[in-house]
Design an enzyme around this catalytic site. Structure first.
Site, PDB file in Angstrom:
ATOM      1  N   GLY A 194       1.044  -1.250  -0.102  1.00 18.47           N
ATOM      2  CA  GLY A 194       0.035   0.109   0.050  1.00 18.47           C
ATOM      3  C   GLY A 194       0.807   1.259  -0.007  1.00 18.47           C
ATOM      4  N   CYS A 242      -8.839  13.457   0.344  1.00 20.97           N
ATOM      5  CA  CYS A 242      -9.705  14.541   0.793  1.00 20.97           C
ATOM      6  C   CYS A 242     -10.181  15.635   0.016  1.00 20.97           C
ATOM      7  CB  CYS A 242      -9.384  14.769   2.429  1.00 20.97           C
ATOM      8  SG  CYS A 242      -8.941  13.440   3.345  1.00 20.97           S
ATOM      9  N   THR A 266      -3.025  -1.677   3.119  1.00 21.27           N
ATOM     10  CA  THR A 266      -3.939  -1.987   1.831  1.00 21.27           C
ATOM     11  C   THR A 266      -5.152  -1.157   1.714  1.00 21.27           C
ATOM     12  OG1 THR A 266      -4.581  -4.023   2.634  1.00 21.27           O
ATOM     13  CG2 THR A 266      -2.886  -4.131   1.006  1.00 21.27           C
ATOM     14  N   GLY A 267      -5.317  -0.388   2.800  1.00 21.53           N
ATOM     15  CA  GLY A 267      -6.484   0.699   2.770  1.00 21.53           C
ATOM     16  C   GLY A 267      -7.801  -0.176   2.503  1.00 21.53           C
ATOM     17  N   GLY A 279     -20.217   3.614   1.762  1.00 19.44           N
ATOM     18  CA  GLY A 279     -19.259   3.272   2.647  1.00 19.44           C
ATOM     19  C   GLY A 279     -18.143   2.524   2.094  1.00 19.44           C
ATOM     20  N   SER A 309      -2.076 -10.412  14.522  1.00 19.66           N
ATOM     21  CA  SER A 309      -1.603 -11.791  14.963  1.00 19.66           C
ATOM     22  C   SER A 309      -2.063 -12.863  14.094  1.00 19.66           C
ATOM     23  CB  SER A 309      -2.261 -11.913  16.381  1.00 19.66           C
ATOM     24  OG  SER A 309      -3.822 -11.240  16.293  1.00 19.66           O
TER      25      SER A 309
END
Lengths: 452, 452
Positions: free
Chosen positions: B9, B43, B106-107, B241, B271
């Protein structure tokens, strides 16, 4: 409750106490003021002189009728000669008035140093609405104005008059502008902005005399580093500070502190030889309170502090147990297009109080680099034992709110680590991704940890 | 230190970790991204569409050369197929790369609901710079744009396009705009502003289908309270979303949380079945962290949070012991001329978490009443057990900084009494004497004390 409350002064404290009592109690309330006007915004006067606000009456936030309608007995242009503490009476031009509770909110008067020629026509101070009107009618676009003193009032006025196109010289005895509220490095930013507006700022210099026959013609200025000179001046404004109007309290036997203000306890009650008085309060610029960081005696010049003190006095007269905590009195000064804000102590105050400090500084932008309309923003944070004790911000926008945040941070005991954990919001039109204040905290932490 | 770091990313986390490591360590750093561009401001895209920012390249905050010059091995438009956790290798289009440390940043990807017609020409999502460019070349002043979803991206885009003069309809399934970040009463202020800009906002409504042959022609909208209708549309933007891009981590055996993000510990380490991995980190929109107030699993969408996470990951790879504390992720959305900010939890989130709250609200002005250019400002404070847990502010100026202050207040555990002792600065051009936030605290206290 149905007692008699006499209030000396119709400024922010006097009118707010009176209004509070009329709303929440059945007390008779009498207010005296030597001023011609009341309930106006002192802080707005420079903006009328600048031309941003149309006229002086626009600054009157509440008409006289409103007080009359509330049943407040308001006496303007009235001198109170004496407080008879034993018989609980106030002796005034308008007669003798008994009180059960007395509130001293007489404010302050400009301090004018003993300069030759200070009584000449064309020499003014700027304190009341009437002062503002007099200055306004004395200046025109061709005027050369000399301002003595580069504190909050002097610098705001210099900025306002310069924006209006008037030729302004400002003379300050100390080596920087705003010497009481910000450090020299931050003051330089304000001074540079004043210069860019065409104001000639002469620091480290004294006024020897104001010259003229009946009307001022020039001012003799003697500098520490600049040669002595004669500055032609049509108008001189003396802005060398304020002194508390505490004489009437002193004459009544009330305790006066080293600031010249009336000593108050945490309930804002005054004291006399016999101890604290239960029914006499002082608030505003005539009252000495405690500063938050150093706990030293302090006089707050702020309308916002006045309103808070008034609320405490009002609640206490109403029978509550209200406390005025030590004050930070966060301060913003609007000089032309630049706002300079400060809260807590400066490096200079720290030195005076033997407080060892570490400072963090940063320079950033108020908006994303690619976004139009942003401004340079400079922030300085002052830490003692890793705890924030002072902060200063200079920019064209976003200063007041950051100073407010840092005011809360100091009051809540924030450390440099708290400030580094502090998350700030971001949108390109209103901020940088990381706020400049965070970078200043980062800078301070690196210095504390010996990394910078 | 001279190991191999692979970063998946090249967004805010990836580029910041890479830059940090090149500045502070001798690690070899390889970065992969499927995007065509890097180091741009996501943004800022709505502002280009609005016309405030000239063109998309203005949003690129750092040129590609800068990364090459630092010695970062950057692979754009490159797909990483698989992480081989056992052999510590990443298998990509550009070959197989070994790592000593792996950073997954990776967003996210836009979540598009299964609506009929979503694959038609003229239907877009807005996530990358390329998305912005595609939308920009598809709209013109005659376009009718329908936006599905009234979250942050949808409302900002609606505002931007409306300011540009485009006819905008926005459809939101929930009964208010910005349902995840602010309460209905505050959302109404934003919705009213959108209406004033000419945006038709349809809340409580679903999109049944996007209609057209090859290109979108209309959208079928079914409302809870409005009749079903066909809205003619030339362009549809789906802003319903984002979902974390955590598939590659899941396939590698790393733990995925209920948010769909990669579970991280306080050091941002991931983890697997065997426990926490010492050399694999996740940050940004693909990582699940903890929310400050509720301690619930949370994904922060903010560039500012990404930068902080990147710093923590960089420091940890550099051998330090850095911690990413639970996040508040204070949020501002710029909708036309209005900014809506929020921090902490909303009343709705409080209800979901069985947190009993008291809210204080206020409406004021950002400048003195007589001062030109001020704006209405609405503030809402949410308290639980007298402690601040959430805050929302809507105004045309001074929102971000107030949200920042309240972010600090929540983090420092401020009570309603702390907020009432909080002193704020005043100058007529930048504030009211008493800040509207103080009045909101006052309102909440009165409710707590049963006085309101």
């Amino acid at each position: 409750m149905n007692g008699k409350v006499v209030i000396l002064g119709a400024g922010a404290v006097g009118t707010t106490v009176a209004t509070y009592l009329k709303r929440h109690t059945c007390h008779e309330v009498t207010v005296f003021s030597s001023d011609t006007h009341t309930a106006y915004s002192q802080c707005g006067i420079p903006f009328v002189l600048e031309g941003v606000i149309h006229d002086f009456p626009d600054l009157i936030v509440r008409p006289l009728d409103a007080f009359v309608d509330m049943g407040i007995d308001l006496h303007l242009e009235t001198t109170v000669k004496r407080i008879d503490a034993n018989s609980q009476k106030v002796i005034s031009d308008a007669g003798i008035f008994e009180y059960d509770h007395l509130v001293i909110a007489t404010g302050s008067l400009p301090f004018v140093p003993p300069i030759d020629g200070k009584e000449l026509d064309g020499v003014f101070t700027l304190h009341t609405l009437s002062d503002g009107m007099k200055i306004n009618s004395s200046i025109n676009d061709a005027s050369r104005v000399l301002i003595i003193g580069a504190g909050g009032i002097g610098t705001e006025l210099a900025g306002s008059l310069a924006v209006r196109g008037i030729t302004v010289t400002m003379v300050e005895a100390l080596p920087q502008v705003l010497p009481l509220t910000i450090d020299p490095d931050m003051a330089l930013l304000v001074q540079q902005h004043l210069n860019s507006l065409g104001v000639l700022v002469v620091t480290g210099a004294h006024v020897n005399s104001i010259n003229g026959k009946q009307h001022v013609r020039s001012v003799s200025v003697q500098g520490d580093t600049v040669p002595t000179g004669i500055v032609p001046s049509d108008v001189v404004i003396v802005a060398t500070g304020l002194k508390p109007l505490s004489g009437i309290a002193r004459d009544a036997g009330y305790k006066i502190g080293i600031t010249g203000g009336i000593v108050t306890d945490e309930h804002l009650r005054v004291s006399a030889d016999g101890g604290i008085l239960d029914n006499v309060y002082a608030g505003g610029e005539c009252a000495e309170v405690k500063e938050f960081v150093t706990c030293s005696p302090f006089i707050s010049r702020l309308g916002s502090a006045a309103r808070r003190m008034a609320r405490v006095i009002g609640e206490n007269i109403a029978g509550q147990d209200a406390v005025y905590p030590p004050t930070l009195s966060p301060n913003v000064v609007v000089v032309g297009e630049v706002t300079a804000g400060s809260v807590g102590i400066t490096s200079h105050t720290a030195t005076l109080n033997d407080i060892s400090v570490v400072c963090g500084i940063s320079e950033g932008r108020t908006r994303a680099g690619y976004f139009p309309g942003g401004s340079q923003i400079n922030a300085k944070l002052i830490f003692s034992n890793r705890r924030l004790v002072g902060a200063q911000v200079v920019a064209r926008e976003g200063v007041k709110e950051r100073i407010d945040a840092l005011s809360l941070a100091i009051r809540m005991g924030a450390t440099v680590d708290d400030l580094l954990e502090w998350e700030t919001a971001y949108a390109p039109s209103v901020s940088m991704i990381i706020d400049p204040v965070t970078f200043a905290a980062d800078d301070a932490k690196m210095k504390m940890d010996g990394l910078a």
